[in-house]
Design a protein around this motif. Structure first.
Motif, PDB file in Angstrom:
ATOM      1  N   GLU A   1       9.862   2.583   3.991  1.00  0.00           N
ATOM      2  CA  GLU A   1      10.736   1.465   4.352  1.00  0.00           C
ATOM      3  C   GLU A   1      11.625   1.073   3.171  1.00  0.00           C
ATOM      4  OE1 GLU A   1       9.133  -2.028   6.284  1.00  0.00           O
ATOM      5  OE2 GLU A   1       7.393  -0.872   6.900  1.00  0.00           O
ATOM      6  N   VAL A   2      11.008   0.952   2.008  1.00  0.00           N
ATOM      7  CA  VAL A   2      11.758   0.562   0.812  1.00  0.00           C
ATOM      8  C   VAL A   2      12.834   1.596   0.491  1.00  0.00           C
ATOM      9  CG1 VAL A   2      11.593   0.168  -1.677  1.00  0.00           C
ATOM     10  CG2 VAL A   2       9.858  -0.798  -0.145  1.00  0.00           C
ATOM     11  N   ARG A   3      12.460   2.845   0.546  1.00  0.00           N
ATOM     12  CA  ARG A   3      13.424   3.909   0.241  1.00  0.00           C
ATOM     13  C   ARG A   3      14.558   3.949   1.256  1.00  0.00           C
ATOM     14  NH1 ARG A   3       9.028   8.716  -1.136  1.00  0.00           N
ATOM     15  NH2 ARG A   3       8.540   8.061  -3.278  1.00  0.00           N
ATOM     16  N   ALA A   4      14.209   3.750   2.541  1.00  0.00           N
ATOM     17  CA  ALA A   4      15.229   3.766   3.588  1.00  0.00           C
ATOM     18  C   ALA A   4      16.240   2.645   3.398  1.00  0.00           C
ATOM     19  CB  ALA A   4      14.570   3.644   4.961  1.00  0.00           C
ATOM     20  N   ALA A   5      15.787   1.554   2.780  1.00  0.00           N
ATOM     21  CA  ALA A   5      16.678   0.416   2.517  1.00  0.00           C
ATOM     22  C   ALA A   5      17.453   0.579   1.209  1.00  0.00           C
ATOM     23  CB  ALA A   5      15.871  -0.873   2.484  1.00  0.00           C
ATOM     24  N   GLY A   6      17.251   1.713   0.538  1.00  0.00           N
ATOM     25  CA  GLY A   6      17.992   1.988  -0.687  1.00  0.00           C
ATOM     26  C   GLY A   6      17.259   1.656  -1.971  1.00  0.00           C
ATOM     27  N   GLY A   7      15.991   1.268  -1.857  1.00  0.00           N
ATOM     28  CA  GLY A   7      15.213   0.922  -3.041  1.00  0.00           C
ATOM     29  C   GLY A   7      14.502   2.114  -3.651  1.00  0.00           C
ATOM     30  N   THR A   8      13.943   1.892  -4.823  1.00  0.00           N
ATOM     31  CA  THR A   8      13.178   2.919  -5.525  1.00  0.00           C
ATOM     32  C   THR A   8      11.710   2.538  -5.485  1.00  0.00           C
ATOM     33  OG1 THR A   8      15.023   3.383  -7.022  1.00  0.00           O
ATOM     34  CG2 THR A   8      12.823   4.111  -7.723  1.00  0.00           C
ATOM     35  N   ALA A   9      10.887   3.385  -4.882  1.00  0.00           N
ATOM     36  CA  ALA A   9       9.471   3.058  -4.726  1.00  0.00           C
ATOM     37  C   ALA A   9       8.626   4.314  -4.668  1.00  0.00           C
ATOM     38  CB  ALA A   9       9.255   2.242  -3.450  1.00  0.00           C
ATOM     39  N   ASP A  10       7.388   4.157  -5.087  1.00  0.00           N
ATOM     40  CA  ASP A  10       6.373   5.188  -4.927  1.00  0.00           C
ATOM     41  C   ASP A  10       5.058   4.462  -4.704  1.00  0.00           C
ATOM     42  OD1 ASP A  10       4.998   7.688  -4.926  1.00  0.00           O
ATOM     43  OD2 ASP A  10       6.531   8.470  -6.291  1.00  0.00           O
ATOM     44  N   HIS A  11       3.995   5.222  -4.489  1.00  0.00           N
ATOM     45  CA  HIS A  11       2.722   4.568  -4.205  1.00  0.00           C
ATOM     46  C   HIS A  11       1.570   5.328  -4.851  1.00  0.00           C
ATOM     47  CE1 HIS A  11       2.846   7.623  -0.977  1.00  0.00           C
ATOM     48  NE2 HIS A  11       1.519   7.632  -1.111  1.00  0.00           N
ATOM     49  N   VAL A  12       0.455   4.631  -5.026  1.00  0.00           N
ATOM     50  CA  VAL A  12      -0.753   5.217  -5.573  1.00  0.00           C
ATOM     51  C   VAL A  12      -1.950   4.554  -4.899  1.00  0.00           C
ATOM     52  CG1 VAL A  12      -0.818   3.553  -7.498  1.00  0.00           C
ATOM     53  CG2 VAL A  12      -2.041   5.728  -7.693  1.00  0.00           C
ATOM     54  N   VAL A  13      -2.923   5.360  -4.498  1.00  0.00           N
ATOM     55  CA  VAL A  13      -4.141   4.814  -3.902  1.00  0.00           C
ATOM     56  C   VAL A  13      -4.981   4.188  -5.008  1.00  0.00           C
ATOM     57  CG1 VAL A  13      -6.271   5.365  -2.656  1.00  0.00           C
ATOM     58  CG2 VAL A  13      -4.115   6.456  -2.000  1.00  0.00           C
ATOM     59  N   CYS A  14      -5.434   2.968  -4.770  1.00  0.00           N
ATOM     60  CA  CYS A  14      -6.164   2.232  -5.797  1.00  0.00           C
ATOM     61  C   CYS A  14      -7.214   1.347  -5.153  1.00  0.00           C
ATOM     62  CB  CYS A  14      -5.197   1.377  -6.615  1.00  0.00           C
ATOM     63  SG  CYS A  14      -5.988   0.291  -7.819  1.00  0.00           S
ATOM     64  N   ASP A  15      -8.435   1.431  -5.647  1.00  0.00           N
ATOM     65  CA  ASP A  15      -9.534   0.578  -5.215  1.00  0.00           C
ATOM     66  C   ASP A  15      -9.811  -0.422  -6.322  1.00  0.00           C
ATOM     67  OD1 ASP A  15     -11.863  -0.618  -4.390  1.00  0.00           O
ATOM     68  OD2 ASP A  15     -12.993   1.243  -4.116  1.00  0.00           O
ATOM     69  N   LEU A  16      -9.548  -1.695  -6.064  1.00  0.00           N
ATOM     70  CA  LEU A  16      -9.714  -2.715  -7.094  1.00  0.00           C
ATOM     71  C   LEU A  16     -11.158  -2.881  -7.550  1.00  0.00           C
ATOM     72  CD1 LEU A  16      -7.279  -5.503  -5.838  1.00  0.00           C
ATOM     73  CD2 LEU A  16      -7.010  -4.047  -7.852  1.00  0.00           C
ATOM     74  N   ALA A  17     -12.100  -2.405  -6.754  1.00  0.00           N
ATOM     75  CA  ALA A  17     -13.504  -2.495  -7.144  1.00  0.00           C
ATOM     76  C   ALA A  17     -13.921  -1.361  -8.075  1.00  0.00           C
ATOM     77  CB  ALA A  17     -14.396  -2.493  -5.899  1.00  0.00           C
ATOM     78  N   ASP A  18     -13.016  -0.427  -8.339  1.00  0.00           N
ATOM     79  CA  ASP A  18     -13.305   0.746  -9.163  1.00  0.00           C
ATOM     80  C   ASP A  18     -12.454   0.678 -10.437  1.00  0.00           C
ATOM     81  OD1 ASP A  18     -13.148   3.360 -10.329  1.00  0.00           O
ATOM     82  OD2 ASP A  18     -13.760   4.257  -8.442  1.00  0.00           O
ATOM     83  N   ALA A  19     -13.093   0.481 -11.566  1.00  0.00           N
ATOM     84  CA  ALA A  19     -12.374   0.293 -12.828  1.00  0.00           C
ATOM     85  C   ALA A  19     -11.481   1.488 -13.158  1.00  0.00           C
ATOM     86  CB  ALA A  19     -13.363   0.041 -13.962  1.00  0.00           C
ATOM     87  N   ALA A  20     -11.994   2.702 -12.975  1.00  0.00           N
ATOM     88  CA  ALA A  20     -11.209   3.895 -13.290  1.00  0.00           C
ATOM     89  C   ALA A  20      -9.980   3.996 -12.399  1.00  0.00           C
ATOM     90  CB  ALA A  20     -12.075   5.143 -13.155  1.00  0.00           C
ATOM     91  N   SER A  21     -10.141   3.603 -11.134  1.00  0.00           N
ATOM     92  CA  SER A  21      -9.027   3.645 -10.192  1.00  0.00           C
ATOM     93  C   SER A  21      -7.940   2.661 -10.588  1.00  0.00           C
ATOM     94  CB  SER A  21      -9.545   3.326  -8.781  1.00  0.00           C
ATOM     95  OG  SER A  21      -8.494   3.337  -7.844  1.00  0.00           O
ATOM     96  N   VAL A  22      -8.330   1.481 -11.035  1.00  0.00           N
ATOM     97  CA  VAL A  22      -7.354   0.472 -11.458  1.00  0.00           C
ATOM     98  C   VAL A  22      -6.584   0.951 -12.686  1.00  0.00           C
ATOM     99  CG1 VAL A  22      -7.066  -1.885 -12.331  1.00  0.00           C
ATOM    100  CG2 VAL A  22      -8.692  -1.427 -10.480  1.00  0.00           C
ATOM    101  N   ARG A  23      -7.306   1.462 -13.671  1.00  0.00           N
ATOM    102  CA  ARG A  23      -6.639   1.939 -14.886  1.00  0.00           C
ATOM    103  C   ARG A  23      -5.693   3.086 -14.571  1.00  0.00           C
ATOM    104  NH1 ARG A  23     -11.843   0.825 -17.189  1.00  0.00           N
ATOM    105  NH2 ARG A  23     -12.496   2.968 -16.764  1.00  0.00           N
ATOM    106  N   ALA A  24      -6.121   4.005 -13.693  1.00  0.00           N
ATOM    107  CA  ALA A  24      -5.286   5.151 -13.336  1.00  0.00           C
ATOM    108  C   ALA A  24      -4.015   4.699 -12.615  1.00  0.00           C
ATOM    109  CB  ALA A  24      -6.070   6.114 -12.463  1.00  0.00           C
TER     110      ALA A  24
END
Length: 266
Positions: A63-86
């Motif tokens: 949606e963001v890209r279609a509107a002309g914005g710059t975006a990407d995503h990353v899967v993240c579990d806030l309960a997992d310290a390594a996931s948050v840091r990554a």
């Protein structure tokens, strides 16, 4: 360290509230976080969306890209310290810096008095709603310090953190602790030019409120009746408050917990 804006910064009108900034958003797959992703990008930021559900993240990113914005995503579990840091490391890998972060992600437990809260639910809401923002802030401060040098962080709290919360005692307690972490971080990192604030939304049209309504029929009507503006907020209205606090227009605001509640706690 002198963090006073120079003359150009105080007189020039930017092309967008967050123009030129790199933003990291947790809980960005839906609700307030998704609204923030769309808004921040529209205001000129390059955004990295983080959440647990990749399908939702992909949809909002597109949606963001279609509107002309710059975006990407990353899967993240806030309960997992390594996931948050990554996840925080990923924003620097993608965009080379981190300027601002919106720690919006949270979880919800069934409403009810304190003696009916299951221990597993208490531990889960602690891991996601308190330990998660703490982990994120630590990583974000490090990334801002190492790249942009100065920046801003906003934590999503709740008006339910500001007084006793007999219906959601564990949720309210974790959010109140987030307020304390916010204030402590503001004092600690202010001398470096890193501002830290929180917003405390009231009744907002989100999945959490819909779930709570299912457990407590009539909730939405009660919340609206107790709100002077006599309505619920749309997610983008909460995101607007976060965007302002993250922007240079809030350059002398730090350590605050801003109520965005339609006057419910006035």
């Amino acid at each position: 360290m002198d963090n006073t804006p120079n003359a150009d910064e105080t007189t020039l009108t930017p092309t967008g509230l967050l123009a030129g900034k790199v933003a990291f958003i947790t809980g960005a797959g839906r609700g307030i976080g998704a609204a923030a992703a769309r808004l921040f990008a529209a205001e000129g930021a390059r955004v990295l969306l983080a959440a647990r559900t990749e399908e939702q993240l992909k949809a909002v990113t597109e949606e963001v890209r279609a509107a002309g914005g710059t975006a990407d995503h990353v899967v993240c579990d806030l309960a997992d310290a390594a996931s948050v840091r990554a996840a925080v490391d990923r924003v620097v890998e993608l965009y080379g810096r981190l300027d601002v972060a919106f720690n919006n992600g949270a979880t919800f437990v069934p409403p009810g008095p304190m003696d009916r809260v299951r221990e597993t639910d208490f531990d889960h809401v602690y891991a996601v709603n308190l330990r998660g923002p703490w982990l994120a802030m630590v990583a974000e401060v490090g990334a801002i310090r190492a790249t942009a040098g100065t920046g801003a962080i906003v934590n999503n709290s709740s008006v339910g953190s500001l007084t006793g919360n007999p219906e959601l005692p564990a949720y309210g307690a974790m959010k109140r602790a987030v307020n304390s972490l916010t204030e402590s971080a503001a004092i600690t990192y202010g001398p470096e030019g890193i501002r830290v604030n929180a917003i405390a939304p009231g009744n907002t049209r989100t999945e959490m409120i819909r779930t709570w309504e299912g457990e407590s029929p009539g909730l939405v009507e009660r919340l609206v009746a107790n709100t002077p503006l006599r309505r619920a907020a749309e997610p983008v209205e909460i995101a607007q408050a976060a965007a302002w606090l993250l922007s240079d227009r809030a350059s002398f605001v730090t350590g605050t917990v801003l109520r965005v509640d339609g006057g419910a706690r006035a």
